[in-house]
Motif scaffolding. Structure first.
Motif, short mmCIF file in Angstrom:
data_model
loop_
_atom_site.label_atom_id
_atom_site.label_comp_id
_atom_site.label_asym_id
_atom_site.label_seq_id
_atom_site.Cartn_x
_atom_site.Cartn_y
_atom_site.Cartn_z
N SER A 1 0.83 -1.21 0.00
CA SER A 1 0.00 0.00 0.00
C SER A 1 0.86 1.26 0.00
O SER A 1 1.99 1.27 0.50
N ILE A 2 0.28 2.31 -0.59
CA ILE A 2 0.85 3.66 -0.56
C ILE A 2 -0.09 4.54 0.26
O ILE A 2 -1.27 4.67 -0.06
N HIS A 3 0.43 5.15 1.31
CA HIS A 3 -0.37 5.99 2.20
C HIS A 3 -0.36 7.45 1.74
O HIS A 3 0.47 7.87 0.94
N ASP A 4 -1.32 8.21 2.31
CA ASP A 4 -1.34 9.68 2.19
C ASP A 4 -1.40 10.16 0.75
O ASP A 4 -0.72 11.12 0.36
N VAL A 5 -2.23 9.50 -0.05
CA VAL A 5 -2.37 9.85 -1.45
C VAL A 5 -3.31 11.04 -1.59
O VAL A 5 -4.41 11.06 -1.03
N GLY A 6 -2.88 12.04 -2.34
CA GLY A 6 -3.69 13.22 -2.58
C GLY A 6 -2.91 14.23 -3.39
O GLY A 6 -1.73 14.01 -3.72
N PRO A 7 -3.51 15.35 -3.75
CA PRO A 7 -2.82 16.37 -4.55
C PRO A 7 -1.51 16.84 -3.94
O PRO A 7 -0.56 17.17 -4.65
N SER B 1 0.70 15.20 -2.38
CA SER B 1 1.79 14.23 -2.46
C SER B 1 1.95 13.64 -3.85
O SER B 1 2.59 12.59 -4.02
N GLU B 2 1.41 14.29 -4.87
CA GLU B 2 1.32 13.70 -6.20
C GLU B 2 2.67 13.23 -6.75
O GLU B 2 2.80 12.10 -7.23
N ALA B 3 3.69 14.06 -6.70
CA ALA B 3 4.99 13.69 -7.28
C ALA B 3 5.60 12.49 -6.56
O ALA B 3 6.13 11.57 -7.19
N ALA B 4 5.49 12.49 -5.22
CA ALA B 4 6.04 11.38 -4.45
C ALA B 4 5.26 10.10 -4.70
O ALA B 4 5.85 9.01 -4.80
N VAL B 5 3.95 10.20 -4.84
CA VAL B 5 3.14 9.01 -5.11
C VAL B 5 3.49 8.43 -6.48
O VAL B 5 3.58 7.21 -6.65
N ASP B 6 3.71 9.28 -7.46
CA ASP B 6 4.14 8.80 -8.78
C ASP B 6 5.43 7.99 -8.64
O ASP B 6 5.58 6.93 -9.26
N PHE C 1 -1.37 -2.93 -5.87
CA PHE C 1 -1.25 -2.39 -4.52
C PHE C 1 -2.47 -1.52 -4.23
O PHE C 1 -3.31 -1.28 -5.10
N ALA C 2 -2.55 -1.08 -2.98
CA ALA C 2 -3.64 -0.21 -2.54
C ALA C 2 -3.14 1.21 -2.35
O ALA C 2 -1.94 1.44 -2.11
N MET C 3 -4.05 2.16 -2.46
CA MET C 3 -3.75 3.55 -2.13
C MET C 3 -4.70 4.01 -1.02
O MET C 3 -5.89 3.69 -1.03
N LEU C 4 -4.14 4.75 -0.07
CA LEU C 4 -4.92 5.31 1.02
C LEU C 4 -5.07 6.81 0.75
O LEU C 4 -4.10 7.57 0.79
N VAL C 5 -6.30 7.22 0.45
CA VAL C 5 -6.56 8.55 -0.09
C VAL C 5 -7.04 9.50 1.01
O VAL C 5 -7.99 9.20 1.74
N VAL C 6 -6.39 10.66 1.10
CA VAL C 6 -6.75 11.70 2.07
C VAL C 6 -7.57 12.77 1.35
O VAL C 6 -7.06 13.42 0.43
N PRO C 7 -8.82 13.00 1.76
CA PRO C 7 -9.66 13.97 1.05
C PRO C 7 -9.15 15.42 1.09
O PRO C 7 -9.32 16.15 0.12
N ASP C 8 -8.54 15.84 2.20
CA ASP C 8 -8.05 17.23 2.28
C ASP C 8 -6.90 17.28 3.28
O ASP C 8 -7.07 17.67 4.43
N HIS C 9 -5.71 16.91 2.81
CA HIS C 9 -4.56 16.73 3.70
C HIS C 9 -4.22 18.03 4.43
O HIS C 9 -3.84 19.02 3.83
N HIS D 1 5.13 5.63 2.47
CA HIS D 1 4.58 6.97 2.60
C HIS D 1 5.33 7.94 1.69
O HIS D 1 6.51 7.71 1.38
N PRO D 2 4.70 9.02 1.28
CA PRO D 2 5.37 9.98 0.40
C PRO D 2 6.71 10.48 0.92
O PRO D 2 7.66 10.67 0.15
N GLY D 3 6.82 10.70 2.22
CA GLY D 3 8.07 11.19 2.78
C GLY D 3 9.24 10.26 2.60
O GLY D 3 10.41 10.69 2.66
N ASP D 4 8.96 8.98 2.36
CA ASP D 4 10.04 8.00 2.20
C ASP D 4 10.96 8.33 1.03
O ASP D 4 12.16 8.04 1.08
N VAL D 5 10.39 8.94 -0.01
CA VAL D 5 11.20 9.16 -1.21
C VAL D 5 12.21 10.29 -1.03
O VAL D 5 13.08 10.49 -1.90
#
Length: 253
Positions: A8-14, A16-21, A36-44, A210-214
């Protein structure tokens, strides 16, 4: 029964777009396609509303059409509650003001769950896979709301379960990384290295990024090594596959 790997990829949203890619490319290189799964945050943090970002909505819908499972991952992801007792310890040491659902009342938790579900399901044009609280932290109010929410799946650090019945579908710690301090980076890399050798017995292994991992090359290397290790000899599975062996809900649920 074959062993499974759930990714899974956490904290998906606008926000974190570049990191999620980038994470999609990393996971895809080990798992094949978008398994895999994505965990989507409506308004981070109240700074990246999915509702008004048509470009990211289209991207999210494309991922879902390609087979990515979409979980509702809170609403803001930010914890604004005042905590006491054990909740205060969890809020301080297990997350950096990210445990949004740790201190919510049942009614407020239910409202945010419902609003997030409607928004995400309207965007992707299909049912969401389930609900996972930010930082995997659930207070009593969130637990009560979740049991009545209609979500098919939920997850915390140590298990995946059915909210309607409480049936546990997978056990064992999530293997994940922390990037917010050098100490946490080192400890999460150490645990991932240990897990690659010690947790191979788990019938259902879960590895989350998580996006911060990258932002940390050493974490990227650890992520590659961990997915490569756990993908060997396992079937790359969907969270929804866990429901295939689950018991039917009692009458009236």
């Amino acid at each position: 029964m074959s062993k499974l790997l759930l990714a899974s990829i956490h904290d998906v949203g606008p926000r974190s777009e570049a990191a999620v890619d980038q994470l999609c490319d990393i996971l895809g290189s080990h798992l094949g396609a978008l398994n895999f799964a994505m965990l989507v945050v409506p308004d981070h943090w109240g700074e990246a509303p999915l509702a008004t970002n048509k470009t990211f909505q289209a991207k999210l819908r494309g991922w879902a059409d390609a087979g990515v499972e979409m979980f509702v991952h809170g609403w803001f992801h930010k914890d604004l509650a005042e905590h006491t007792g054990m909740a205060a310890i969890k809020a301080k040491h297990m997350t950096a003001s990210e445990g949004e659902f740790l201190g919510l009342s049942r009614d407020e938790a239910a409202r945010r769950m419902g609003d997030g579900r409607k928004l995400i399901e309207d965007i992707i044009g299909r049912e969401s896979a389930g609900f996972i609280a930010p930082a995997w932290l659930y207070g009593a109010g969130a637990q009560e709301a979740l049991a009545q929410s209609g979500f098919k799946l939920a997850e915390d650090h140590m298990k995946v379960w059915r909210p309607d019945t409480g049936e546990i579908l997978a056990r064992g710690p999530v293997i994940t990384w922390a990037s917010r301090s050098v100490g946490r980076q080192r400890s999460s890399r150490f645990f991932a290295s240990l897990a690659r050798n010690a947790l191979g017995f788990l019938p259902k292994a879960r590895v989350a990024v998580h996006p911060g991992d990258v932002t940390v090359p050493a974490l990227i290397s650890s992520i590659h090594a961990t997915y490569a290790a756990f993908a060997q000899g396992r079937r790359i599975a969907r969270y929804g596959d866990l429901l295939k062996g689950a018991h039917a809900a009692p009458s009236g649920q």
